[in-house]
Design a protein around this motif. Sequence first.
Motif: not given
Length: 209
Positions: A114-122
């Motif tokens: 249930e992880e919210v991932i932030e990669i660059a601008h995503f």
Amino acid sequence: MLQVNVLTVGPAQSNCYIISNPENHEALVVDPGAEPTTLISRIEELKVKPVAILLTHAHYDHIGAVDTLRDRYEVPVYLAAEEEEWLSNPNKNLSAMLGESVTARPAEHLFKPEEVIEIAHFTFKVVATPGHSPGGVSFIFEDDEFVITGDALFAGSVGRTDFPGSEPKELIPNIRQKLFTLPSSFTIYPGHGESSTLAHEMTTNPFFN
């Protein structure tokens, strides 16, 4: 709004998705399963810069081009911890069943439930949708109203559960709990076959009727 480009590659006709942001030309590559030259050509054609490789699961037909792309673009690979060892194990990723040895180096990042991932601008949410494989996950892009479902949910069908590591009793409940609770307007992009919508699958998919 994000753009989703699909390339169907390899003998298993697996879908690789290039999710790009037209504002900054960054891209996520999901399940690069085969034909690395074809995938690189499309990436160059789109004029986007990959920032990560995401894997819905680690069966051979979803990982065959991983190392070629990660080396060319110098990007990390993300995978569920349950299948961490599958990348290097042809028996677990099923390539040995075909008399082949499809492998990739270890993933740099392992998903948390249930992880919210932030990669660059995503930004996207990872939800566990096992059944087809123990570490199967789906990627929810809430703002753009779509979900990458891997080999969990297909248009008109669901993933096979007769492989080593599959769990038939888990797949349908996980789809109901993790995917069918999303807004029905969401588009689904599966690991094989055509795209669909959750509304269509909820009402017509024979596995749920």
